[in-house]
Every structure is written in structure tokens, then in C-alpha cells.
Design an enzyme around this catalytic site. Structure first.
Site, PDB file in Angstrom:
ATOM      1  CG  ASN A   9      -1.700   1.234   1.439  1.00  0.00           C
ATOM      2  OD1 ASN A   9      -1.762   2.079   0.533  1.00  0.00           O
ATOM      3  ND2 ASN A   9      -2.310   1.371   2.600  1.00  0.00           N
ATOM      4  CD1 TRP A  10       3.634   1.301  -2.844  1.00  0.00           C
ATOM      5  CD2 TRP A  10       3.763   2.637  -4.643  1.00  0.00           C
ATOM      6  NE1 TRP A  10       4.549   0.747  -3.727  1.00  0.00           N
ATOM      7  CE2 TRP A  10       4.638   1.543  -4.833  1.00  0.00           C
ATOM      8  CE3 TRP A  10       3.668   3.597  -5.646  1.00  0.00           C
ATOM      9  CZ2 TRP A  10       5.423   1.404  -5.979  1.00  0.00           C
ATOM     10  CZ3 TRP A  10       4.441   3.455  -6.794  1.00  0.00           C
ATOM     11  CH2 TRP A  10       5.311   2.372  -6.963  1.00  0.00           C
ATOM     12  CE  LYS A  11       0.017   3.107   4.897  1.00  0.00           C
ATOM     13  NZ  LYS A  11       0.189   3.184   6.347  1.00  0.00           N
ATOM     14  CG  HIS A  93      -5.580   1.921   5.541  1.00  0.00           C
ATOM     15  ND1 HIS A  93      -5.101   2.821   6.468  1.00  0.00           N
ATOM     16  CD2 HIS A  93      -4.576   1.038   5.307  1.00  0.00           C
ATOM     17  CE1 HIS A  93      -3.854   2.491   6.778  1.00  0.00           C
ATOM     18  NE2 HIS A  93      -3.511   1.416   6.081  1.00  0.00           N
ATOM     19  CD  GLU A  95      -2.575   5.372   7.020  1.00  0.00           C
ATOM     20  OE1 GLU A  95      -2.601   5.412   5.768  1.00  0.00           O
ATOM     21  OE2 GLU A  95      -1.630   4.858   7.661  1.00  0.00           O
ATOM     22  CD  GLU A 163      -3.059  -2.434   7.407  1.00  0.00           C
ATOM     23  OE1 GLU A 163      -2.066  -2.761   6.736  1.00  0.00           O
ATOM     24  OE2 GLU A 163      -3.625  -1.334   7.292  1.00  0.00           O
ATOM     25  N   GLY A 169       3.179   2.205  10.779  1.00  0.00           N
ATOM     26  CA  GLY A 169       4.168   3.267  10.618  1.00  0.00           C
ATOM     27  C   GLY A 169       4.921   3.618  11.883  1.00  0.00           C
ATOM     28  CB  SER A 208       5.853  -1.861  11.862  1.00  0.00           C
ATOM     29  OG  SER A 208       5.453  -0.529  12.162  1.00  0.00           O
ATOM     30  N   GLY A 229       3.046  -1.114   4.176  1.00  0.00           N
ATOM     31  CA  GLY A 229       3.041   0.295   3.812  1.00  0.00           C
ATOM     32  C   GLY A 229       4.432   0.761   3.417  1.00  0.00           C
TER      33      GLY A 229
HETATM   34  P1  13P Z   1       3.427   0.357   7.536  1.00  0.00           P
HETATM   35  O1  13P Z   1       3.908  -0.924   6.877  1.00  0.00           O
HETATM   36  O2  13P Z   1       4.121   1.575   6.977  1.00  0.00           O
HETATM   37  O3  13P Z   1       3.426   0.274   9.011  1.00  0.00           O
HETATM   38  O4  13P Z   1       1.898   0.551   7.079  1.00  0.00           O
HETATM   39  C1  13P Z   1       1.018  -0.507   7.203  1.00  0.00           C
HETATM   40  C2  13P Z   1      -0.229  -0.161   6.487  1.00  0.00           C
HETATM   41  O5  13P Z   1      -0.965   0.706   6.918  1.00  0.00           O
HETATM   42  C3  13P Z   1      -0.534  -0.868   5.236  1.00  0.00           C
HETATM   43  O6  13P Z   1      -1.821  -0.612   4.809  1.00  0.00           O
END
Ligand code: 13P
Length: 254
Positions: A9-11, A93, A95, A163, A169, A208, A229
Site C-alpha cells: 500500500n503506497w498510501k 484502512h 487512515e 492492521e 508506521g 511495520s 506500507g
Molecule cells: P506500515 O507498513 O508503513 O506500518 O503501514 C502498514 C499499512 O498501513 C498498510 O496498509
């Protein structure tokens, strides 16, 4: 019976310059032993889909609107993602739940839209740190699963990503026992929710995940892969995670 899946997931990261990372990833895994999916920003979906050529890399969106079209400025319909070359879409998600106030009912509507468009919905759920510290983790993820996974979900059209919000993150990762507890719980709950298909839905862990912890996480029962991520942005970081998943899959093969 469940093909392992490494999803990135590149966000809100990446421009056309980032596509060189995709080339490097495909070069590193010309015939991957697991399913590989990248979910770039919507602006890059068509370019990424074209760039993969004949490689089996899957492409996904990071969100969709529940409706197929209409007066919804700035939103993107599942059908549009599909048209651009996506076969997957992340919904719910944390976020988006936090930044855009998305609730379980909206997430379920988005998952239904993904199914309507012929795509796989990657439905995300997970507890906050406060919820975990209050001992409410299973209650929270159980409620999210019941209300975010729509009727008609099958192993073919739905993936669940656990998650924990506090692990995203942050570099903080639950213990393997904690992951095992939640994934086992979700597997049972899924079967109660959708019946026999519950055994075929892939359960990803996200939060993470890195090359250095991937093998340990992938050895946990009912972890069928990862939603990654930050470490999915660079081929050099994502490739060892894919390799660890390939090793886990090979160990399990008869
Ligand atoms: P990270 O791998 O950066 O912790 O993010 C996880 C995530 O939210 C994937 O959707």
C-alpha cells in the site's frame, strides 16, 4: 488452499518516477511463488498496470466510492479503478476511518462496490492502542469484521487485513502470540459470518512489516501474507518480504 499474498500500500506516495521501483521488483521476482499486489495512488494505477506487461503482478486502488457513478467530486468508483487496470481495492484502512470518518457500514458498502465491479476487496480492520490496553481488541475487530464484510464475501472476492492502528508506521509490532490470537479469532468469526467460504478468505497482517520481521510473522498460523506500507515503496525493502513469504509458502507445500 489459500494462496499467500504480499500486498503493498503506497498510501499518498509516488509519482511516475516511482515506477522504476516496480521494474526493479518485477526483475527480482520474474515468476513469484506467491501473489504480489501493489496499490499505488490512483494516479498511477493505469501506468503501473501497463508497466507490468505480462507479469502476474496485481494492481489495486486504495479506496473507492460505493456508487458506480454520479455527482461525487473527487471520488473514484470501483468500476473506474477496474477500468484503469485494478483487480483489487483496499477499503476501510484505518487512515481513511480516521481521516474521513468512515464507519463499518460505509466500508461494507465500498466492499460491495468492489465486488460489483469484479474486484477483490481488501477489507482493513484493527484496534487502537487504547482499545488494546482496555482489553477490547477482540471485541473491536469482531465488530469491525461483522459489520465491514458484506454478504456475498468469498475467498475469491475478499481479503481481510488485520492492521493494529498502533503498529502502522510506528515500528511497533505485536508479538507473534498477539497476532496468532487475533488471526485465529478472525478466522472463526469469518466462518460464523460467511460460512464455509470463511476458510478460503486470506487474512493478511499489516503494521511495520519489514524484511527483518517478515519470516517470523509469516510463520504464525492463519497469517496468509502481509499488507505493507512504508516497506513497499522501494523494491529493495519489499523484495525481502516477498522472498520471506515465498519461503513460508514453499515450506507449507506438500
Ligand atoms: P506500515 O507498513 O508503513 O506500518 O503501514 C502498514 C499499512 O498501513 C498498510 O496498509
Amino acid at each position: 488452499m489459500r494462496r499467500r499474498l504480499a500486498a503493498g500500500n503506497w498510501k499518498m506516495n509516488g509519482t511516475s518516477a516511482s515506477l522504476s521501483e516496480v521494474d526493479a521488483l518485477l526483475d527480482a521476482h520474474p515468476a513469484p511463488g506467491v501473489e504480489m499486489v501493489l496499490c499505488p495512488p490512483a494516479t498511477l494505477i493505469a501506468a503501473l498496470a501497463a508497466r507490468r506487461g505480462r507479469h502476474p503482478l496485481g494492481v489495486g486502488g486504495q479506496d473507492c466510492h460505493p456508487e458506480p457513478s454520479g455527482a461525487h467530486t473527487g471520488d473514484i468508483a470501483a468500476e473506474m479503478l477496474r477500468d484503469a487496470g485494478a483487480g483489487f481495492v483496499i477499503v476501510g484502512h484505518s487512515e481513511r476511518r480516521a481521516d474521513h470518518g468512515e464507519d463499518d457500514a460505509l466500508v461494507a458498502a465500498k466492499a460491495r462496490a468492489a465486488h460489483r465491479a469484479g474486484m477483490v476487496a481488501i477489507v482493513c480492520l484493527g484496534e487502537t492502542l487504547e482499545e488494546r490496553e482496555e482489553g477490547r481488541t477482540l471485541e473491536v475487530v469482531g465488530r469491525q469484521l461483522d459489520a465491514s464484510v458484506p454478504d456475498g464475501a468469498t475467498g475469491g472476492n475478499t481479503v481481510i487485513a488485520y492492521e493494529p492502528v498502533w503498529a502502522i508506521g510506528t515500528g511497533r509490532v505485536p508479538t507473534t502470540d498477539q497476532i496468532a490470537e487475533v488471526h485465529g479469532f478472525l478466522r472463526d468469526r469469518l466462518s460464523a459470518r460467511i460460512g464455509a467460504q470463511g476458510a478460503f478468505v486470506r487474512l493478511l497482517y499489516g503494521g511495520s512489516v519489514k524484511g527483518s520481521n517478515a519470516a517470523e510473522i509469516f510463520a504464525v498460523p492463519d497469517v496468509d501474507g502481509a499488507l505493507v506500507g512504508g516497506a513497499s515503496l522501494k523494491a529493495a525493502d519489499f523484495s525481502p518480504i516477498v522472498a520471506a513469504l515465498e519461503e513460508a509458502a514453499a515450506r507449507e507445500a506438500p
